[in-house]
Enzyme design. Structure first.
Site, PDB file in Angstrom:
ATOM      1  N   LYS A 193       4.129   1.207  -4.610  1.00  0.00           N
ATOM      2  CA  LYS A 193       5.221   0.695  -5.449  1.00  0.00           C
ATOM      3  C   LYS A 193       4.766   0.537  -6.896  1.00  0.00           C
ATOM      4  CE  LYS A 193       5.743  -2.982  -2.863  1.00  0.00           C
ATOM      5  NZ  LYS A 193       4.743  -2.691  -1.828  1.00  0.00           N
TER       6      LYS A 193
ATOM      7  N   GLY B  81       0.769  -1.234   0.000  1.00  0.00           N
ATOM      8  CA  GLY B  81       0.000   0.000   0.000  1.00  0.00           C
ATOM      9  C   GLY B  81       0.797   1.278   0.000  1.00  0.00           C
TER      10      GLY B  81
ATOM     11  N   SER C 123      16.299  -7.282  17.118  1.00  0.00           N
ATOM     12  CA  SER C 123      16.235  -5.916  17.627  1.00  0.00           C
ATOM     13  C   SER C 123      15.555  -5.785  18.978  1.00  0.00           C
ATOM     14  CB  SER C 123      15.532  -5.009  16.609  1.00  0.00           C
ATOM     15  OG  SER C 123      14.214  -5.441  16.382  1.00  0.00           O
TER      16      SER C 123
ATOM     17  N   LYS D 154       9.303   2.157  13.273  1.00  0.00           N
ATOM     18  CA  LYS D 154       9.323   1.949  14.720  1.00  0.00           C
ATOM     19  C   LYS D 154       9.080   3.260  15.476  1.00  0.00           C
ATOM     20  CE  LYS D 154      12.400  -2.084  14.535  1.00  0.00           C
ATOM     21  NZ  LYS D 154      13.715  -2.625  14.875  1.00  0.00           N
TER      22      LYS D 154
END
Length: 776
Positions: free
Chosen positions: A362, A359, A679, A722
């Site tokens: 691209k 979405g 992470s 993030k």
């Protein structure tokens, strides 16, 4: 009184798919070491060897149960050593033998063998009758078997007595192993002749059926030839009447088109060869349609036709800005790529690969690039393709064969230098039908795509002028050789401000225009758009936002028709009337600082999310328990974090006996959702320290970063997504690795500027920022 039976020890050779009879002279090849050793042993023992057939020819090291019991005692007449360690042996069968004991412990097979003495029987009436039956069977077998030369069996079969006659028939007629062994195991002469009669009767039935089928095939071929000649006669008659020029007209039409078509020399030679074949072929032939179909493809493909590129950087920049809001870095990299093509049209730089969540635009970016370059645009979706023939096509030997989708789309483009979008390249699969990713290598590799050869076309097609563009949600599932041939452009998720402007400038006007609703009939407030973004969608792109706006437009269309009103205004007050109750609420911070709970940040395919990590301590024996459907990498990160904490127990003020008396449980909520990645390392380390030390973690802090055993903090990916997740949650401070400091400079969102971002290099810095100093 019984007669003592003769028993001797012989070397044993296990035969595969072969039975050797007494009175039979033949040769066979031995390649197994034990068989060769047995032959060598037989040389030293008067040349005697015991030949047994294997029940299963595939058994490499046969045991006793893998061999038949009845075999033939034979004499080795000649040995010839061949290249490759093969030994060719000439043997003469002497007498039947029965295996009494078996020994495979040595370098060759050996066993105790009982000589089966054949009782001499007088030529009784029964034997004479059986002999006549078998002779008739053999005579009929020779007549029906087309593979045998006439008189061949008469020259090798020994008719001197019934015993040798039966054995030589079994030895020289091609029978199945089971039938040959059955004849060998028949000890008495009448029994042996009866078995041969049964076997030959069955073989004669099979031969009769084979000959019947063969005759039917020949009759059909004769009928086809007859039809061909009749059709040729009809064609000649039509020619005489002036009605038979269709075939010649079609061939001449193809010849004219080929002369007018601009083709590479190799393609022209192939097409002319097919045309010559067509000119000699009857129109009713099954191959006729296949050749005409092939010639149509040759004539329709743009082998040398291509529009001249008219690249204008200013126009390209304007179109990209018109079609897409934001994406500054992405647009710049695309314009750089276009500029290189303008400077050198022969440039064969890497193919672009747009990578980002669903979405984010691209595919629409690819369409905009085609418009900016005035190129034809074709798109091939690769999602779920597992058959390599989808790329390379099918060979013309198959019924209904067609070229692959690459060649098909080049025909659709009508020129040899379009913009070719390979959509969802990360979702290409493979199965028993082949590996499409390997087929794409030839398409995308600039060093070899000038000779891309489709299996149907059988001649190379030059793809070097094509502007290839690919899209993917992630690079993880793209095969490395394929990824190596592409230049990756990352497209991150949109910030709330970017989504707002995209909705206002593009999504709302487009949906209203598609529903034929004017600006006077419909208005939506800025606050309502922001509410839709915050509470009705949760994604990195704007696809669901577009769906929600389309839903509002549909309901307004119905209202305008049913209630006969002139206009509708959407605001926060009546938004729920059209979209229902809010679908999402922001992840809210804890109401107060908590022990053993830390706000983590994670990246997913649909954007960033917050990840609460909980640690609880219970009395135990030092066990570590992990729950929440964690992947292998995340489990390793948890173990690394715990190892770091134990290595610093003295510095962190942890009792040295603590770890042996307590169990540790790490849990990440939403256990049904798989989670993986390194992470969360510093987040788990902080939660572990908080739970073990009893110190509270600040509720308004979130963090992300990989941890090493020495407490170093390593860089992560997906920083923008993030940070957006932290902003939605209401976080004030975010801890990130020092290595990601350069990424912050690329973030120009007003939302992210409100966050206090702290960069760290070690766990000591993380704990200093996140842990409250006062005791609980």
């Amino acid at each position: 009184m019984g007669i003592d039976k003769k028993v001797e020890s012989f070397p044993i050779i296990a035969l595969r798919d072969l039975v050797i009879f007494p009175h039979m002279v033949t040769h066979f090849d031995a390649g197994r070491s034990k068989s060769i050793k047995a032959i060598e042993e037989a040389e030293m023992q008067e040349g005697k060897v015991f030949l047994l057939s294997q029940k299963d020819a595939n058994k490499e090291e046969p045991e006793e149960e893998d061999l038949f019991t009845i075999g033939t005692i034979a004499t080795v007449k000649q040995i010839l050593r061949l290249p490759g360690g093969i030994v060719r042996v000439l043997v003469e069968g002497e007498q039947r033998g029965r295996l009494l004991s078996f020994d495979n412990s040595g370098s060759f097979l050996q066993g105790e063998v009982e000589w089966i003495e054949e009782e001499e029987e007088e030529n009784s009436v029964e034997i004479e009758a059986l002999m006549r039956m078998v002779e008739e069977d053999v005579s009929e077998y020779v007549q029906r078997n087309n593979k045998l030369f006439p008189g061949l069996l008469d020259s090798v079969i020994d008719k001197s007595n019934p015993s040798t006659y039966a054995d030589t028939i079994g030895g020289y007629i091609d029978l199945q192993l089971e039938n040959s062994q059955k004849i060998l195991e028949a000890i008495t002469i009448p029994e042996r002749l009866i078995v041969i009669h049964e076997v030959l009767s069955k073989e004669l039935e099979i031969l009769a059926i084979e000959n019947q089928i063969d005759q039917k095939v020949k009759d059909q071929m004769t009928q086809a030839q007859k039809e061909y000649y009749l059709k040729e006669q009809i064609r000649v008659i039509r020619d005489e009447l002036g009605e038979g020029d269709d075939e010649e007209d079609q061939v001449q039409e193809y010849r004219t088109k080929l002369e007018e078509k601009d083709l590479p020399e190799e393609v022209r030679e192939k097409a002319e060869k097919e045309l010559r074949k067509l000119s000699r072929m009857n129109m009713s032939s099954p191959e006729y349609a296949g050749i005409t179909n092939y010639l149509d493809w040759v004539l329709d493909l743009p082998w040398l036709e291509g529009e001249e590129e008219n690249i204008q950087i200013e126009k390209a920049r304007r179109i990209l800005d018109e079609d897409h809001y934001g994406l500054k870095e992405v647009k710049e990299r695309i314009l750089e790529f276009i500029a290189v093509r303008k400077r050198s049209e022969k440039s064969k730089g890497p193919n672009l690969c747009l990578v980002g969540p669903p979405g984010v635009g691209k595919t629409s970016i690819a369409r905009s690039i085609a418009r900016a370059l005035d190129k034809e645009y074709v798109r091939m979706s690769l999602g779920g393709i597992t058959d390599e023939s989808e790329i390379r096509g099918h060979r013309r030997t198959y019924i209904g064969s067609m070229p692959g989708r690459v060649i098909t789309l080049m025909k659709q483009a009508g020129e040899n230098n379009p913009l070719f979008l390979l959509d969802e390249i990360d979702k290409v699969g493979n199965d028993y039908k082949g590996d499409p990713a390997s087929g794409l290598l030839e398409v995308l590799d600039p060093a070899q795509n000038n000779t891309f050869t489709d299996r149907f076309m059988e001649v190379p097609f030059d793809l070097s002028n094509v502007f290839f563009l690919t899209t993917a949600n992630t690079t993880r599932t793209i095969p490395s050789p394929l990824l190596d041939r592409m230049e990756v452009i990352e497209i991150g998720g949109y910030t709330p401000e970017e989504k707002f402007h995209i909705a206002k400038r593009y999504l709302v006007p487009r949906n209203a225009q598609e529903a034929n609703i004017s600006e006077e009939e419909f208005q939506i407030s800025d606050n309502a758009i922001r509410t839709i973004i915050d509470y009705y969608t949760r994604e990195a792109g704007v696809r669901n936002l577009d769906k929600e706006i389309a839903k509002i437009i549909r309901k307004i269309s119905l209202e305008l028709l049913e209630k006969n009103i002139s206009s509708v205004s959407i605001s926060n007050r009546n938004l729920s009337k059209y979209l229902g109750k809010k679908k999402y609420l922001f992840d809210l911070m804890e109401e107060k600082d908590t022990v053993g709970f830390v706000n983590g940040l994670a990246w997913t395919a649909v954007g960033g999310v917050t990840l609460g990590i909980e640690v609880n301590i219970t009395p135990g024996k030092g066990r570590l328990k992990l729950t929440g459907k964690l992947g292998e990498v995340m489990k390793e990160s948890a173990q690394a974090a715990l190892t770091y904490i134990w290595s610093k127990e003295e510095e962190l003020g942890i009792d040295s006996e603590y770890k042996d008396k307590h169990d540790i449980h790490i849990h990440i909520p939403e256990g049904a959702t798989p989670k993986d990645g390194p992470s969360a390392g510093i987040t788990m380390a902080t939660a572990l320290y908080s739970a073990i030390s009893g110190r509270k973690v600040r509720r308004d802090i979130a963090m992300t970063g990989e941890i090493t055993l020495r407490g170093r903090v390593l860089g992560i990916g997906g920083l923008k997504e993030k940070l957006l997740a932290a902003h939605r949650m209401g976080i004030k401070k975010v801890i990130i690795p020092k290595e990601n400091e350069s990424d912050i400079k690329e973030l120009d969102s007003p939302s992210l500027s409100k966050l206090e971002i702290v960069t760290v290099e070690s766990m000591e810095e993380v704990l200093r920022e996140a842990i409250r100093r006062e005791n609980p």
